[in-house]
Every structure is written in structure tokens, then in C-alpha cells.
Design a protein around this motif. Structure first.
Motif, PDB file in Angstrom:
ATOM      1  N   SER A 193      -3.863  -3.934   6.809  1.00 21.31           N
ATOM      2  CA  SER A 193      -3.963  -2.487   6.819  1.00 21.31           C
ATOM      3  C   SER A 193      -3.343  -1.996   8.125  1.00 21.31           C
ATOM      4  N   LYS A 246      -8.729   2.482   2.040  1.00 25.31           N
ATOM      5  CA  LYS A 246      -8.837   1.247   2.806  1.00 25.31           C
ATOM      6  C   LYS A 246     -10.275   0.986   3.170  1.00 25.31           C
ATOM      7  N   ALA A 255      -6.371   3.301   8.862  1.00 23.87           N
ATOM      8  CA  ALA A 255      -7.565   3.064   8.036  1.00 23.87           C
ATOM      9  C   ALA A 255      -8.783   3.745   8.653  1.00 23.87           C
ATOM     10  N   THR A 291      -6.027  -4.380  -4.717  1.00 23.21           N
ATOM     11  CA  THR A 291      -6.751  -5.166  -3.715  1.00 23.21           C
ATOM     12  C   THR A 291      -7.952  -5.846  -4.354  1.00 23.21           C
ATOM     13  N   ALA A 336       0.844  -1.193   0.000  1.00 20.20           N
ATOM     14  CA  ALA A 336       0.000   0.000   0.000  1.00 20.20           C
ATOM     15  C   ALA A 336       0.876   1.239   0.000  1.00 20.20           C
ATOM     16  N   ASN A 369      -3.739   1.233  -3.840  1.00 22.98           N
ATOM     17  CA  ASN A 369      -4.402   0.575  -2.711  1.00 22.98           C
ATOM     18  C   ASN A 369      -5.721  -0.098  -3.068  1.00 22.98           C
TER      19      ASN A 369
END
Length: 148
Positions: free
Chosen positions: A110, A148, A114, A92, A73, A88
Motif C-alpha cells: 500500500s 486499504k 492508506a 485483495t 490498486a 482494491n
């Protein structure tokens, strides 16, 4: 077990690799450079060249292994939403989709950030628990938390 790790040369990913190899797992780790290759080998991982933004590399890594730890990330960057989304969010989505289709296990890592940096530590150190309110609005410019 053979495990694919993204973000293996980062803080969380490097600790993950060391823990996995210490327990006897084989680790395949995404690597962007010769220097990262060397660091990953030193940790006991097999480097696989590719970038987090390259979908074919992510697909290959997931398909070559039994499980994936997705730790890559961008956390702190003087960049706009497009950079955070490309690093990010999109990767994912790819990793989750490929793991799901292949019946592979996925761990997505994470950080406490977040929850949003602007409001996370209002109550001081230790104030963020499992009951911390995810319904709290995230500061619009906190791209990491948004991603996130």
C-alpha cells in the motif's frame, strides 16, 4: 523462487519486479494489454493475461507461484466507492484467501495514503511514522484510504 506480482506495470509493482529479477527470482506478472506485456517482458517478468477484477486470473497466478506481491490498486480516480471496492478490496480478499489456503506467502503493498490523504500530512513532510494514529478518522470520501 517464482513470484506472482499484481500491479506490475504500476509505479511500485515495476520497481518490485526489477528488484526481484535482479536477485534472481522468476516473476509472473498480471497484464491487461499488449503494451503491458512488452513492458513486463522488458523488466524480466513473464506476463500473464488477466485483470485484477478477474478472480480466476488471480487464483491461477497464486497457484502457479511460490509467493505473491499484491501491488495492484486504484489510487486516484474520479470514481465512487464501488470502483475502489472492486479494484482494491475484493481482489485483495481473493489473493489473501487463495494464498492462505495454499500456504503461500503474501506481501500486500500500500502507500502512506492508506492513512488518509485529508489528514496524512497535517504535520508536514515526514510526519507519518509507524506511530501515526490509525485510530484517526478517515475522511468519508477518501475511497483509497477506506479501501486499504
Amino acid at each position: 523462487m517464482k513470484i506472482f506480482v499484481t500491479g506490475g506495470s504500476g509505479l511500485v509493482g515495476s520497481h518490485t519486479i526489477r528488484a526481484l529479477t535482479a536477485r534472481g527470482d522468476q516473476v509472473l506478472a498480471l497484464s491487461r494489454s499488449t503494451a503491458a506485456d512488452a513492458a513486463l517482458r522488458e523488466m524480466g517478468a513473464e506476463p500473464m493475461r488477466g485483470d485484477i477484477g478477474e478472480e480466476p486470473a488471480l487464483v491461477r497466478g497464486v497457484q502457479m507461484t511460490d509467493a505473491t506481491v499484491h501491488a495492484a490498486a486504484v489510487v486516484l480516480a474520479r470514481a465512487g466507492w464501488a470502483k475502489f471496492h472492486a479494484t482494491n478490496v475484493a481482489p485483495t480478499e481473493t489473493v489473501a484467501r487463495v494464498c492462505g489456503r495454499g500456504g503461500k506467502r503474501l506481501i500486500h503493498v500500500s502507500s502512506v495514503s492508506a492513512y488518509g490523504r485529508a489528514t496524512t500530512y497535517d504535520g508536514g513532510a515526514g510526519s507519518v511514522t509507524e506511530e501515526f494514529g490509525i485510530e484517526r478518522p478517515i475522511f468519508k470520501g477518501d475511497y483509497y484510504a477506506r479501501s486499504k
